[in-house]
Design a protein around this motif. Sequence first.
Motif, mmCIF file in Angstrom:
data_model
loop_
_atom_site.group_PDB
_atom_site.id
_atom_site.type_symbol
_atom_site.label_atom_id
_atom_site.label_comp_id
_atom_site.label_asym_id
_atom_site.label_seq_id
_atom_site.Cartn_x
_atom_site.Cartn_y
_atom_site.Cartn_z
ATOM 1 N N ILE A 189 8.069 3.281 12.967
ATOM 2 C CA ILE A 189 8.361 2.229 11.992
ATOM 3 C C ILE A 189 9.102 2.847 10.806
ATOM 4 O O ILE A 189 8.654 3.832 10.221
ATOM 5 N N ILE A 190 10.253 2.278 10.492
ATOM 6 C CA ILE A 190 11.067 2.711 9.351
ATOM 7 C C ILE A 190 11.061 1.559 8.346
ATOM 8 O O ILE A 190 11.511 0.458 8.679
ATOM 9 N N PRO A 191 10.563 1.761 7.135
ATOM 10 C CA PRO A 191 10.400 0.633 6.191
ATOM 11 C C PRO A 191 11.719 0.156 5.574
ATOM 12 O O PRO A 191 11.918 0.177 4.360
ATOM 13 N N ARG A 192 12.617 -0.317 6.430
ATOM 14 C CA ARG A 192 13.936 -0.747 5.944
ATOM 15 C C ARG A 192 13.831 -1.913 4.959
ATOM 16 O O ARG A 192 14.629 -2.010 4.029
ATOM 17 N N THR A 193 12.863 -2.828 5.198
ATOM 18 C CA THR A 193 12.742 -3.968 4.281
ATOM 19 C C THR A 193 12.373 -3.486 2.873
ATOM 20 O O THR A 193 12.896 -3.995 1.884
ATOM 21 N N ARG A 194 11.480 -2.510 2.795
ATOM 22 C CA ARG A 194 11.124 -1.973 1.470
ATOM 23 C C ARG A 194 12.323 -1.278 0.834
ATOM 24 O O ARG A 194 12.580 -1.441 -0.366
ATOM 25 N N TYR A 195 13.058 -0.517 1.636
ATOM 26 C CA TYR A 195 14.237 0.163 1.098
ATOM 27 C C TYR A 195 15.235 -0.859 0.550
ATOM 28 O O TYR A 195 15.815 -0.668 -0.523
ATOM 29 N N LEU A 196 15.425 -1.950 1.293
ATOM 30 C CA LEU A 196 16.362 -2.986 0.844
ATOM 31 C C LEU A 196 15.848 -3.664 -0.422
ATOM 32 O O LEU A 196 16.621 -3.939 -1.351
ATOM 33 N N MET A 197 14.554 -3.927 -0.489
ATOM 34 C CA MET A 197 13.973 -4.517 -1.696
ATOM 35 C C MET A 197 14.188 -3.608 -2.903
ATOM 36 O O MET A 197 14.478 -4.075 -4.011
ATOM 37 N N LEU A 252 6.676 -6.101 2.802
ATOM 38 C CA LEU A 252 6.474 -5.294 1.595
ATOM 39 C C LEU A 252 6.223 -3.823 1.915
ATOM 40 O O LEU A 252 6.248 -2.986 1.013
ATOM 41 N N ASP A 253 5.975 -3.503 3.198
ATOM 42 C CA ASP A 253 5.571 -2.153 3.605
ATOM 43 C C ASP A 253 4.316 -1.751 2.830
ATOM 44 O O ASP A 253 4.249 -0.701 2.192
ATOM 45 N N ALA A 254 3.313 -2.625 2.903
ATOM 46 C CA ALA A 254 2.092 -2.431 2.112
ATOM 47 C C ALA A 254 0.843 -2.440 2.988
ATOM 48 O O ALA A 254 -0.225 -2.872 2.558
ATOM 49 N N GLU A 255 0.976 -1.935 4.222
ATOM 50 C CA GLU A 255 -0.158 -1.945 5.152
ATOM 51 C C GLU A 255 -1.367 -1.184 4.618
ATOM 52 O O GLU A 255 -2.509 -1.517 4.924
ATOM 53 N N GLU A 256 -1.104 -0.158 3.808
ATOM 54 C CA GLU A 256 -2.223 0.650 3.295
ATOM 55 C C GLU A 256 -3.131 -0.147 2.357
ATOM 56 O O GLU A 256 -4.267 0.255 2.083
ATOM 57 N N PHE A 257 -2.639 -1.283 1.866
ATOM 58 C CA PHE A 257 -3.433 -2.114 0.955
ATOM 59 C C PHE A 257 -4.100 -3.290 1.679
ATOM 60 O O PHE A 257 -4.703 -4.144 1.041
ATOM 61 N N LEU A 258 -3.964 -3.299 2.996
ATOM 62 C CA LEU A 258 -4.578 -4.351 3.804
ATOM 63 C C LEU A 258 -5.835 -3.785 4.462
ATOM 64 O O LEU A 258 -5.774 -2.791 5.180
ATOM 65 N N VAL A 259 -6.971 -4.398 4.195
ATOM 66 C CA VAL A 259 -8.236 -3.884 4.732
ATOM 67 C C VAL A 259 -8.932 -4.970 5.545
ATOM 68 O O VAL A 259 -8.796 -6.159 5.271
ATOM 69 N N ARG A 260 -9.632 -4.512 6.555
ATOM 70 C CA ARG A 260 -10.394 -5.444 7.390
ATOM 71 C C ARG A 260 -11.781 -5.639 6.784
ATOM 72 O O ARG A 260 -12.480 -4.668 6.495
ATOM 73 N N VAL A 261 -12.134 -6.882 6.568
ATOM 74 C CA VAL A 261 -13.452 -7.215 6.029
ATOM 75 C C VAL A 261 -14.113 -8.211 6.973
ATOM 76 O O VAL A 261 -13.481 -8.721 7.901
ATOM 77 N N LYS A 262 -15.358 -8.480 6.726
ATOM 78 C CA LYS A 262 -16.065 -9.450 7.553
ATOM 79 C C LYS A 262 -15.377 -10.804 7.433
ATOM 80 O O LYS A 262 -15.212 -11.344 6.344
ATOM 81 N N GLY A 263 -14.922 -11.308 8.546
ATOM 82 C CA GLY A 263 -14.262 -12.606 8.529
ATOM 83 C C GLY A 263 -12.746 -12.537 8.540
ATOM 84 O O GLY A 263 -12.075 -13.560 8.551
ATOM 85 N N GLY A 264 -12.178 -11.312 8.521
ATOM 86 C CA GLY A 264 -10.719 -11.237 8.590
ATOM 87 C C GLY A 264 -10.123 -10.077 7.821
ATOM 88 O O GLY A 264 -10.719 -9.007 7.714
ATOM 89 N N LEU A 265 -8.938 -10.312 7.255
ATOM 90 C CA LEU A 265 -8.212 -9.282 6.528
ATOM 91 C C LEU A 265 -8.161 -9.633 5.046
ATOM 92 O O LEU A 265 -8.121 -10.803 4.670
ATOM 93 N N GLN A 266 -8.131 -8.612 4.232
ATOM 94 C CA GLN A 266 -8.058 -8.813 2.784
ATOM 95 C C GLN A 266 -6.984 -7.890 2.214
ATOM 96 O O GLN A 266 -6.894 -6.722 2.588
ATOM 97 N N PHE A 267 -6.168 -8.450 1.328
ATOM 98 C CA PHE A 267 -5.110 -7.660 0.700
ATOM 99 C C PHE A 267 -5.539 -7.275 -0.707
ATOM 100 O O PHE A 267 -6.000 -8.113 -1.484
ATOM 101 N N LYS A 268 -5.384 -5.999 -1.034
ATOM 102 C CA LYS A 268 -5.761 -5.501 -2.357
ATOM 103 C C LYS A 268 -4.610 -5.757 -3.337
ATOM 104 O O LYS A 268 -3.770 -4.887 -3.579
ATOM 105 N N PHE A 269 -4.577 -6.965 -3.863
ATOM 106 C CA PHE A 269 -3.493 -7.379 -4.755
ATOM 107 C C PHE A 269 -3.369 -6.449 -5.962
ATOM 108 O O PHE A 269 -2.273 -6.025 -6.320
ATOM 109 N N LYS A 270 -4.495 -6.161 -6.585
ATOM 110 C CA LYS A 270 -4.485 -5.364 -7.810
ATOM 111 C C LYS A 270 -3.962 -3.956 -7.550
ATOM 112 O O LYS A 270 -3.124 -3.440 -8.296
#
Length: 255
Positions: free
Chosen positions: A109-117, A40-58
């Motif tokens: 890193i070139i976000p080709r998958t996002r461009y294709l989406m 999804l090229d959405a790394e900026e919405f992935l945050v590290r929290v206690k116990g692992g990673l959390q994705f900011k869906f909203k």
Amino acid sequence: MSEQELSREQIARRQELEKKIFQLLSNRPGLRLQELVEILDAEEFLVRVKGGLQFKFKEYSNSLLEKEVKTGVKSILPTDVINVDKVIIPSRGGEILTGSGEELEEKKIIPRTRYLMEVLSDLGIEYSVETGKLDKNMFRSRGYQIFVIPEKKKLIFVNNEEGHATRIVHGFRDFDQNDKFGVIEKDIIDYLSDLNVDELDLDESIIVEKINYPGNEEEYKQKMKEAVLFVLTKKNTEMFDPKEKKKGKCGNMKN
């Protein structure tokens, strides 16, 4: 876009996007969050929290919604993301690390998958994605993804790391076999994904288009749009001489 600025329809659309992303993860227990985020090229919405990673869906869904409002194009997310327990497009012999690899320069890193989406969303075309695993001894830091597009009878092999061309499999050189390719059977995907890039390019049974990243997003997206819309016919299949392909001169096909 704040909550107060959203209409009832926009809030419903954002919730629909959130639900879709959640379903992609929950439907595929073997799919790692990191893999989906990379597609999804959405790394900026992935945050590290206690116990692992959390994705900011909203927040991610809100960013898609803002783009939809701005462009007037509805985002089409994958119908499914399937994780396969193998390397998609394995390395050639000379691409295996023999040392620690610590001194290798990190590639862009070139976000080709996002461009294709975005291209597929613009065209209103549904697709699914297959993602594989990485071999720690490979030069790559990112793996290939396969975009499966049944409506257009195509497979697209994409890697977001610099230096990896995108490859579109348009179908079989023997045009009469392409009815089978219309449903893109699993054995075809498995066979092609086990080939390295040279074997894929030189396989005389299929027609493959290779697209190098031209240096800017819009030109790449235009090339991808033309490739997705390219219609394989018996006549233009015969235009591509297998001997020329074997010499590596097939080049990009035009619509």
